[in-house]
Design a protein around this motif. Sequence first.
Motif, mmCIF file in Angstrom:
data_model
loop_
_atom_site.group_PDB
_atom_site.id
_atom_site.type_symbol
_atom_site.label_atom_id
_atom_site.label_comp_id
_atom_site.label_asym_id
_atom_site.label_seq_id
_atom_site.Cartn_x
_atom_site.Cartn_y
_atom_site.Cartn_z
ATOM 1 N N ASN A 155 0.836 -1.202 0.000
ATOM 2 C CA ASN A 155 0.000 0.000 0.000
ATOM 3 C C ASN A 155 0.870 1.251 0.000
ATOM 4 O O ASN A 155 1.978 1.238 0.541
ATOM 5 C CB ASN A 155 -0.881 0.044 1.263
ATOM 6 C CG ASN A 155 -1.925 -1.050 1.271
ATOM 7 O OD1 ASN A 155 -2.635 -1.237 0.295
ATOM 8 N ND2 ASN A 155 -2.018 -1.789 2.367
ATOM 9 N N SER A 163 -2.956 5.191 5.129
ATOM 10 C CA SER A 163 -3.158 4.623 3.782
ATOM 11 C C SER A 163 -4.615 4.483 3.342
ATOM 12 O O SER A 163 -4.871 3.921 2.275
ATOM 13 C CB SER A 163 -2.498 3.234 3.718
ATOM 14 O OG SER A 163 -3.132 2.337 4.618
ATOM 15 N N ASP A 240 -9.171 -5.303 5.192
ATOM 16 C CA ASP A 240 -8.386 -4.142 5.638
ATOM 17 C C ASP A 240 -7.318 -4.514 6.662
ATOM 18 O O ASP A 240 -6.734 -3.632 7.285
ATOM 19 C CB ASP A 240 -9.303 -3.088 6.286
ATOM 20 C CG ASP A 240 -10.195 -2.378 5.290
ATOM 21 O OD1 ASP A 240 -9.850 -2.351 4.100
ATOM 22 O OD2 ASP A 240 -11.241 -1.848 5.701
ATOM 23 N N GLN A 243 -3.971 -2.827 6.608
ATOM 24 C CA GLN A 243 -4.076 -1.389 6.867
ATOM 25 C C GLN A 243 -4.428 -1.133 8.334
ATOM 26 O O GLN A 243 -3.890 -0.226 8.965
ATOM 27 C CB GLN A 243 -5.135 -0.762 5.958
ATOM 28 C CG GLN A 243 -4.797 -0.878 4.486
ATOM 29 C CD GLN A 243 -5.638 0.061 3.655
ATOM 30 O OE1 GLN A 243 -5.347 1.245 3.522
ATOM 31 N NE2 GLN A 243 -6.718 -0.461 3.092
ATOM 32 N N ASN A 249 -1.519 4.219 10.314
ATOM 33 C CA ASN A 249 -2.956 4.501 10.243
ATOM 34 C C ASN A 249 -3.548 4.994 11.561
ATOM 35 O O ASN A 249 -4.734 5.304 11.625
ATOM 36 C CB ASN A 249 -3.710 3.290 9.692
ATOM 37 C CG ASN A 249 -3.662 3.290 8.179
ATOM 38 O OD1 ASN A 249 -3.757 4.335 7.534
ATOM 39 N ND2 ASN A 249 -3.464 2.119 7.583
#
Length: 308
Positions: A155, A163, A240, A243, A249
Motif C-alpha cells: 500500500n 493509507s 483491511d 491497513q 494509520n
Amino acid sequence: MINNKFKYTQFIKSEAKRLGFLSCGISKAGFLEQEAPRLESWLNQNYNGQMTYMENHFDKRLDPTLLVVDAKSVVSLLLNYYPSETQNPDSYKISKYAYGQDYHFVIKDKLKELLFSIQSAIGDVTGRAFVDSAPVLDRAWAAKSGLGWIGKSGNLLTQKVGSFYFIAELIIDLDLEYDTAVTDHCGTCTACIDACPTEAIVAPYVVNGSKCISYFTIELKENIPVEMKGKFEDWAFGCDICQDVCPWNRFSKPHNEPLFNPNPELLSMSKKDWEEITQETFNIVFKNSPLKRAKFSGIKSNIIFLND
C-alpha cells in the motif's frame, strides 16, 4: 490567463484541494524504468491469479506517453475514504473503501472538473483521467510524485494520514514543476506481514495478489479454495487487515466526502442480517456501491463460505 510552469502547478494543486483531494503530487511523464522488472517478475510468478487483465497492455502500464499523446505530466491525487464510524462488531466485514458509493464515479467526476478548470484557466490542454480502471501503476506514480512511499504491504503510506485513501491520476500534455519521492518509513516494522492470515505478503514489499482475501472475495470467479477455510476472519468483501494494523494509520482522519458515507443500515447489520439478506434489500442498501462488483450472488456465496 496564467502563463508559467510555477503558476500552472500552484493552480492545479489549489484546484485539487478545492475539489476535496487530500493531496496532489506531480511527476514528469515517462517510462517507469524501475517498475518494469518488478512488474514482469510479479506476473511471471502468477501473483495476479485470475486477474488476467494485469497481463494486458504491459508497455502502457509503464509508459503514460502511450496513453496520452505527447503526455508531459502525471498529476497524482489522493482522496481520503477513512470512515468516522465502522460496522457493528458482530457482523461480516466489508472493506472500508466500499462503505459508500462506488469511488470510480465519485473520483471521475472530480477529475473531469479538475481537467475542465485547467483548460479554462490555462487554455488548450489535452489529458485523460484515470481511476484504477486503466493500465496505470497508480502507487508507483503517487510515490514518484512524493505523496508517500510504497510500504511492505504494497500500500502507499504517508506519515500524516496512513493509507486509507484512493489514488487517481490526470495525465496531461502540459509541462509542470515536478515533485520528488519521499523516503521509506516502514523501518523494521513487520505488522502487516505478521497479521495477514493468508500469508499474502510473501516478502517485504511483495504481495501475492492471488492469496489476498480481497482477491478471493471480489476477483475470484470460482469457488474459494477449501484450504482457505477459517482464514478470512469474517471478511465478506475485501479486507483491511494490513491497513488496520499499520502504525501509520493511527493518523487516519475521517473523510469529508458525503458520497462515501454509508447507508446507516450497513453499519448496524448483524451476521444474521447478512445471512438473511434478500436481493431487494441488497439493491437498496448497496445502490451504487462497490459491492455490486461481487453481485448479490457473490456476497451470498462468500458468507456461505465463512459459515461452512
